[in-house]
Motif scaffolding. Structure first.
Motif, short mmCIF file in Angstrom:
data_model
loop_
_atom_site.label_atom_id
_atom_site.label_comp_id
_atom_site.label_asym_id
_atom_site.label_seq_id
_atom_site.Cartn_x
_atom_site.Cartn_y
_atom_site.Cartn_z
N ALA A 1 56.47 20.74 -15.48
CA ALA A 1 56.97 21.58 -16.74
C ALA A 1 55.91 22.61 -17.14
O ALA A 1 55.54 23.82 -17.07
N GLN A 2 54.32 21.93 -17.16
CA GLN A 2 53.14 22.68 -17.37
C GLN A 2 52.96 23.72 -16.43
O GLN A 2 52.48 24.63 -16.79
N VAL A 3 52.99 23.26 -15.26
CA VAL A 3 52.65 24.22 -14.28
C VAL A 3 53.67 25.50 -14.21
O VAL A 3 53.47 26.66 -14.34
N GLU A 4 54.98 25.15 -14.64
CA GLU A 4 56.02 26.11 -14.53
C GLU A 4 55.66 27.08 -15.79
O GLU A 4 55.71 28.39 -15.66
N VAL A 5 55.51 26.60 -16.80
CA VAL A 5 54.88 27.26 -18.02
C VAL A 5 53.89 28.40 -17.91
O VAL A 5 53.78 29.50 -18.26
N SER A 6 52.89 27.61 -17.07
CA SER A 6 51.53 28.39 -16.91
C SER A 6 51.56 29.45 -15.97
O SER A 6 51.09 30.30 -15.79
N GLN A 7 52.51 29.13 -14.62
CA GLN A 7 52.71 29.92 -13.45
C GLN A 7 53.80 30.75 -13.21
O GLN A 7 53.88 31.64 -12.51
N GLY A 8 54.78 30.20 -13.89
CA GLY A 8 55.76 30.80 -13.67
C GLY A 8 56.09 32.33 -13.96
O GLY A 8 55.44 32.85 -14.68
N LYS A 9 57.17 32.92 -13.53
CA LYS A 9 57.44 34.51 -13.80
C LYS A 9 58.55 34.60 -14.68
O LYS A 9 58.74 35.53 -15.44
N ASP A 10 59.76 33.89 -14.21
CA ASP A 10 60.93 34.10 -14.99
C ASP A 10 60.75 33.23 -16.47
O ASP A 10 60.54 32.17 -16.56
N GLU A 11 61.10 34.21 -17.35
CA GLU A 11 61.03 33.70 -18.66
C GLU A 11 62.01 32.69 -19.01
O GLU A 11 61.68 31.91 -20.07
N LYS A 12 62.98 32.73 -18.64
CA LYS A 12 64.34 31.71 -18.93
C LYS A 12 63.80 30.48 -18.38
O LYS A 12 64.01 29.57 -18.95
N VAL A 13 63.13 30.66 -17.32
CA VAL A 13 62.77 29.18 -16.55
C VAL A 13 61.67 28.57 -17.38
O VAL A 13 61.43 27.30 -17.36
#
Length: 221
Positions: A95-107
């Motif tokens: 989850a920390q990786v997604e929060v820092s590297q993700g592009k989709d705000e909903k995800v």
């Protein structure tokens, strides 16, 4: 005639010296150029192509390493709680990786929600382990180890796309399903009513998360 011969000899020696020096300078310049090129080549950084899902996969690999090295007590409640603490840690890491590297705000928002929820549950499990008095009875032996084997096989066969948002949804959905399967084992084999209630709540929460993440996955291009 002697004067002419002397002049010819001197001229010949001068030409030889000049050519010799020119050759040496040329060789020196060539060597310097070659060394400079080699040095530049050696100093040019090479970047390895990152493995697909590398950052997301690390928490999963760490979890499996810790789970496989974990010493089982034989008390299902204690062993389940300890394993679930590590299982939650891998979910928190992803989850920390997604929060820092993700592009989709909903995800990313969903990842932050999962992160907060699993940190809370992880602390509740730690509190349980520190205060629980083992029953001394062995029950459900081997079931948790089987679940580890299944998780390892799933992880090895998982195909990553290289898109952080998609890979997070894919991996977290699988991660949640593994958590549900482990929680069901606690409900079946556990002796602690408190921990069984925690497991039931975890099953309900993660089933809702999976349904939401599947909808998000369908919306991914």
């Amino acid at each position: 005639m002697k004067i002419v011969a002397t002049l010819i000899t001197a001229a010949t020696m001068f030409i030889v010296c000049v050519c010799g020096n020119s050759s040496e300078n040329s060789a020196t310049n060539t060597d310097t150029s070659t060394a400079s090129t080699s040095s530049a080549t050696a100093q040019t950084p090479t970047q390895d192509t990152p493995k697909q899902g590398g950052d997301l996969m690390k928490p999963m690999n760490d979890m499996m390493d810790k789970m496989h090295s974990m010493q089982m007590t034989g008390d299902f409640d204690v062993d389940f709680a300890n394993m679930m603490i590590e299982h939650h840690q891998s979910g928190i890491g992803m989850a920390q990786v997604e929060v820092s590297q993700g592009k989709d705000e909903k995800v990313k928002a969903k990842a932050q929600e999962i992160l907060t929820k699993q940190q809370k549950e992880q602390q509740e499990l730690r509190d349980f382990v520190s205060s629980y008095k083992p029953s001394g009875m062995k029950h459900g032996e081997g079931e948790l180890q089987k679940s580890m084997g299944k998780m390892t096989d799933k992880m090895k066969s998982m195909q990553m796309s290289g898109d952080v948002d998609k890979d997070f949804l894919t991996m977290m959905t699988s991660h949640h399903q593994d958590g549900i399967d482990m929680a069901k084992m606690e409900v079946k084999n556990g002796m602690s009513d408190k921990l069984k209630q925690m497991a039931l709540k975890s099953i309900s929460d993660q089933q809702k998360d999976i349904a939401e993440m599947n909808r998000m996955m369908n919306n991914q291009k």
